[in-house]
Scaffold this active site. Structure first.
Site, PDB file in Angstrom:
ATOM      1  N   GLY A  63       0.801  -1.224   0.000  1.00 21.51           N
ATOM      2  CA  GLY A  63       0.000   0.000   0.000  1.00 21.51           C
ATOM      3  C   GLY A  63       0.829   1.266   0.000  1.00 21.51           C
ATOM      4  N   CYS A  64       0.363   2.233   0.774  1.00 18.53           N
ATOM      5  CA  CYS A  64       0.973   3.560   0.788  1.00 18.53           C
ATOM      6  C   CYS A  64       2.404   3.567   1.320  1.00 18.53           C
ATOM      7  CB  CYS A  64       0.125   4.515   1.624  1.00 18.53           C
ATOM      8  SG  CYS A  64      -1.540   4.794   0.979  1.00 18.53           S
TER       9      CYS A  64
END
Length: 336
Positions: A125-126
């Site tokens: 993810g981020c």
């Protein structure tokens, strides 16, 4: 300790920002929030139309390859490095699915060596952009003088779920934009920020804080509403401990390269660390101009620092990003 240089970076924006039309479904609700839509690979009129998972994933593959190639070519051109001089390619994305992965496609298109190492990241993810920089530095400690190309491509607009009226889907529709970025991390002596060390911290019992739920209709985002508070409550101790282990304190840090997530998260980090908005302005600028680009965000923010607020030689910066797990990635950088 050997230090690795971020030799060059190119953040490649895609499409153009557009204002949200008042439509039926989720966008009718979103229009009350103000500024809505950042860069997307397709016009909004097409983005919001329901499509089969197979179709959206084929669109993801097509545009991930196109944007990844664009970002990689611009990065290598600026760094004056040929594709056959790259020793490891790290590709990062979480907003679609493809096997073979993006790096394999680019090897055939761009002329990388057949024996170039490959390391695709798909579920971070981020946090993945920062983690990729950390793993690049780890690789170069074992292969001094090498070059690692990091490519992050994220297309969150392709995960949009028109019929999902959950708070997580509404918030993600507002926050996220599409984008790609590439960075060359080199073990050779060059000017710019050096990656001194990196660390990962995974919050206990936090699996449900953030992620994707894959259903017949596609990716549905999972986002706990208390994530900003969870990070805000621990971030100071985490950063203080990280810096102390490497002989530094917050007073030594002159640059704060922070993945913003959203405005509430970034604000909570500022409060916890005693930072002013001026100290984190590049993070606010990227969040406001292109949105949260997931893994590519930290590279966009780093480019802001490199081009608009470079530190003096010898000064230190801290980079931090957060993603599913729930995990935080920290990097200690020093400008040369």
């Amino acid at each position: 300790m050997d230090a690795l240089h971020l030799k060059d970076l190119r953040a490649s924006r895609v499409s153009t920002r557009s204002s949200a039309p008042k439509r039926q479904g989720n966008f009718e609700h979103l229009s009350r929030w103000g500024k809505l839509v950042f860069a997307t690979v397709f016009p909004i009129e097409y983005t919001v139309e329901p499509r089969a998972l197979y179709q959206t994933n084929q669109e993801y593959i097509e545009h991930a390859v196109k944007l990844g190639q664009e970002a990689a070519e611009k990065c290598l051109e600026r760094a004056d490095v040929r594709p056959d001089e790259v020793d490891l390619i790290i590709t990062v994305s979480c907003t679609g699915f493809m096997i073979p992965s993006l790096d394999a496609h680019l090897i055939n298109i761009m002329g990388f060596r057949s024996n170039v190492r490959r390391m695709p990241f798909t579920e971070l993810g981020c946090a993945a952009g920062a983690m990729a920089l950390g793993r690049a530095a780890d690789f170069l400690k074992a292969h001094p003088g090498g070059n690692v190309l990091v490519i992050a491509v994220e297309l969150p607009s392709l995960t949009f779920q028109r019929k999902d009226i959950s708070q997580a889907n509404l918030i993600s529709s507002i926050l996220f934009g599409d984008g790609a970025a590439a960075a060359l991390v080199s073990g050779k002596n060059t000017r710019g920020p050096k990656i001194l060390v990196s660390e990962t911290y995974t919050f206990p019992d936090s699996l449900g804080a953030m992620g994707f739920d894959l259903r017949d209709s596609g990716f549905h985002i999972l986002l706990a509403k208390d994530v900003p508070e969870m990070i805000g409550a621990k971030i100071r101790d985490l950063i203080d401990d990280f810096l102390e282990r490497h002989g530094k304190t917050q007073q030594d840090i002159k640059g704060w390269i922070l993945h913003p997530g959203g405005a509430r998260l970034l604000g909570n980090i500022e409060i916890a660390l005693g930072l002013t908005k001026c100290q984190t302005q590049p993070s606010w600028d990227i969040l406001g101009n292109v949105g949260n680009l997931s893994s590519a965000t930290i590279l966009f923010i780093l480019q802001e620092w490199l081009e608009k607020r470079p530190l003096n030689p010898g000064e230190y910066a801290l980079a931090a990003a957060f993603g599913p797990g729930f995990s935080a990635e920290f990097l200690l950088l020093q400008w040369t």
